[in-house]
Motif scaffolding. Sequence first.
Motif, short mmCIF file in Angstrom:
data_model
loop_
_atom_site.label_atom_id
_atom_site.label_comp_id
_atom_site.label_asym_id
_atom_site.label_seq_id
_atom_site.Cartn_x
_atom_site.Cartn_y
_atom_site.Cartn_z
N PHE A 1 -11.18 -5.63 6.31
CA PHE A 1 -12.29 -6.44 5.42
C PHE A 1 -13.36 -6.47 6.37
O PHE A 1 -14.50 -6.49 5.96
CB PHE A 1 -11.76 -7.81 4.87
CG PHE A 1 -11.09 -7.75 3.82
CD1 PHE A 1 -11.65 -7.12 2.56
CD2 PHE A 1 -9.59 -7.71 3.89
CE1 PHE A 1 -10.88 -6.96 1.51
CE2 PHE A 1 -8.96 -7.57 2.51
CZ PHE A 1 -9.67 -7.19 1.46
N GLN A 2 -13.10 -6.70 7.74
CA GLN A 2 -14.25 -6.76 8.82
C GLN A 2 -15.31 -5.48 8.95
O GLN A 2 -16.47 -5.65 9.27
CB GLN A 2 -13.74 -7.18 10.33
CG GLN A 2 -13.32 -8.73 10.12
CD GLN A 2 -12.63 -9.07 11.28
OE1 GLN A 2 -12.35 -8.60 12.31
NE2 GLN A 2 -12.43 -10.63 11.64
N TYR B 1 -7.78 -3.88 -0.36
CA TYR B 1 -6.85 -3.61 0.47
C TYR B 1 -5.46 -3.26 -0.30
O TYR B 1 -5.05 -4.42 -0.71
CB TYR B 1 -6.82 -4.58 1.61
CG TYR B 1 -6.29 -3.92 2.99
CD1 TYR B 1 -6.81 -3.68 4.03
CD2 TYR B 1 -4.78 -3.74 2.83
CE1 TYR B 1 -6.38 -3.14 5.19
CE2 TYR B 1 -4.34 -3.37 4.09
CZ TYR B 1 -4.96 -3.19 5.39
OH TYR B 1 -4.37 -2.66 6.38
N LYS C 1 -5.12 -6.06 7.87
CA LYS C 1 -5.99 -6.65 6.60
C LYS C 1 -7.26 -6.94 7.02
O LYS C 1 -8.56 -6.70 6.53
CB LYS C 1 -5.44 -7.58 5.65
CG LYS C 1 -4.21 -6.92 5.08
CD LYS C 1 -3.44 -7.71 4.11
CE LYS C 1 -2.02 -7.00 3.40
NZ LYS C 1 -1.31 -8.10 2.68
N LYS C 2 -7.38 -8.19 8.07
CA LYS C 2 -8.62 -8.45 8.48
C LYS C 2 -9.54 -7.50 9.17
O LYS C 2 -10.72 -7.66 8.91
CB LYS C 2 -8.17 -9.56 9.70
CG LYS C 2 -7.99 -11.11 9.00
CD LYS C 2 -7.70 -12.08 10.11
CE LYS C 2 -8.59 -12.38 11.30
NZ LYS C 2 -7.94 -13.24 12.35
N LEU D 1 -1.38 -9.13 8.45
CA LEU D 1 -2.63 -9.89 8.26
C LEU D 1 -3.76 -9.45 9.10
O LEU D 1 -5.10 -9.08 8.59
CB LEU D 1 -2.45 -11.66 8.54
CG LEU D 1 -3.63 -12.40 8.21
CD1 LEU D 1 -4.19 -12.10 6.72
CD2 LEU D 1 -3.20 -13.99 8.54
N GLU D 2 -3.44 -9.08 10.47
CA GLU D 2 -4.47 -8.49 11.23
C GLU D 2 -5.24 -7.13 10.78
O GLU D 2 -6.29 -7.02 11.03
CB GLU D 2 -3.99 -8.40 12.67
CG GLU D 2 -3.58 -9.81 13.49
CD GLU D 2 -4.70 -10.64 13.32
OE1 GLU D 2 -5.67 -10.18 14.05
OE2 GLU D 2 -4.71 -11.70 13.50
#
Lengths: 225, 449
Positions: free
Chosen positions: A96-97, A103, A92-93, A89-90
């Motif tokens: 997007f950031q 993704y 992917k975050k 998740l990190e």
Amino acid sequence: MFEKSQVLLVEDNDELAGSVADYLSVLGYGVDFAFNGAAGLQLLESNQYDIAIFDVAMPKMNGLQLCHKLRHELFNSIPVLFLTARDTLEDKKAGFQAGADDYLVKPFALEELHLRLQALLSRGPRRDIGIQKIAGLTIDHNQSLVSYDGKQVRLLSLQMHILTILLKHYPNVVSRQMLEQAIWDGMPPESNPLRTHIYRLRATLEVAFEKTVIRTVYAKGYQIV
Amino acid sequence: MKKRLSALFMLRDTRLFKVDKFNHVLTATFLMYTSILCAVYAYLLFHAVHEIENQAAQIYLQNAQVDVLKELNTIELQRQSATTVPQHLTMLPKDLSRVSDADIINVLIKHFKQSRPLLNIYSSITANVPAYLAPLSVGFHEYKSEDAQILVSRLPEHNITLYLVYDETNASRLDENTPNLIVGLTSVALLICFIGIMVSIALSRKIAEPLKRLAQEVSKPAPLLPLIGHNRADEIGTLSRSFTASIERAKQFLYREKQFSRHVSHELRTPLSIIGNCVSLLKLERATEDAKATALTRIDRATANMVQLIETFLLLGREQQSGIISPINLRQAIFAELDKIDSSNTSTSTLPKILICHDGIIQSDAALLGILLNNLLRNALASSNSLVRITLSDEQLLIDNDIVKDHNVAQAGFGYGTEIINRIAECLRCQLTISKSADRYKVTVNFNH
């Protein structure tokens, strides 16, 4: 519908990049390769693409840095899809950031990639990318619009290019050589049109905004004020 | 609810059993020492009281002896001067010259029986002298079987031996202060015992408490580091620091294992993706024959890559690596890997500059060494913008490359990944040192480690 859409694929593994490119080419996409982030950035600066696919872990410049530069330095709003083995998740975050629109985690089905590309292309460029506020001016890089104090003016493509270069180095002075290098790759036409283009850009902005926007610094170059 | 509570307490008790046991052992030890101390104190007290009793009895007997002798002298003087008998000796006849010594002694015995009822007086010339007195010489004696204090004195003029006997069982009545003294000393002894017990419990708790808290912390599933007592200068501090270091090492090991698994999965995903992509392409009706042929070739290469990867990971996963060790020319191995990179990777544009290259021969596993060298060289060439220096001297290889400006080296996961490369280096028993600066990245491999 998406035939001839131009795709930039930045992936350090040439075999993987080749397999993706072969598939997309069969479907009618035009595919350009870059094998590291730095090369990808160069291609993005010099060419127009409809969509970009980035790997994350790459030599010279990783995909996150490349995406960040694309959004915040080139003010490019094309859709970006990350294609990577990083699945947390990190990760992917972070993607997007950095400015990604989608993704996809390896291993993936190429059909899914194709569907995602279709979806992203149908949405068009991002509306939130390309608005720059600097020196009191608001610049919309997507529509080549410059605003100041409620007044708005639309610039020609080359004028917008010159203004972008000057804004990139704000508040520093940009030399003629730097501008010529950026616009004509160091080989300007013999008619020496830079001065003319600067004159017209300056006149357009001054008439519209009733203030000096570009200043000539003697023997040095030009500067946004 | 009660059952749950009792179960909770049982769990807590089981978890802390060893520490509580330590606490109990400590308390028991302190109590034992306190008991020994009290016993010694009681023994000394007993002897002290006994000595006091003896002293008191002796003083009493000395006083009694003085009184007896004084009375005898009085009688003797009266006998010589023919004066009247003292009033308190009215039992004697008026004419003392006809009275025998035995009569006088008997009168005195009766007299002292009245005035000193606790005193028994015997003499060698009177009847009923106990047999145990006969062998005694002049002076003080203690006769334990009768619990008596005896003073033997000799009257040389009359050739009489006097035995003054005092029963010690009544010694405490000799002096009015003696019972109070005994009570006081006993109270002090009891108080010392009580204080000793309390101090034992308090001390054992105080000593066991930090250890108990440390044990509680250690037994937690995810203890906060550093542990309690980390800064103490005593053994508990040493324990705490050791536990902290061990937990940190375990955490690092777990992290490394996770990273390794992650990298393994990452490495396997790439060839899997290639195979999947090629299969997808082969299913497309629109795909040209050339594209299909290329896809098949890619599948072949990806499969070979996967086989090599799996064999490498299997070898790394074994407890005892049993690869084939053979002498390898390092220079030739480096050139062979550079050739492989050159032929397989069209994206690598940086040319290496080989500064010094000796013909170092090492004993190693050729396959693993090839993987290690290939990854290090490929990484350096791919990450560099202008110059890669490869320096080989005897058994040490230095790969030194520049770093692209603004490029984050820490995120440059490339090749097999640092964890896997480190594992391969460990497996080959070579020392891998990576140093980074703002613009350069250096990898040193010492093959003779």
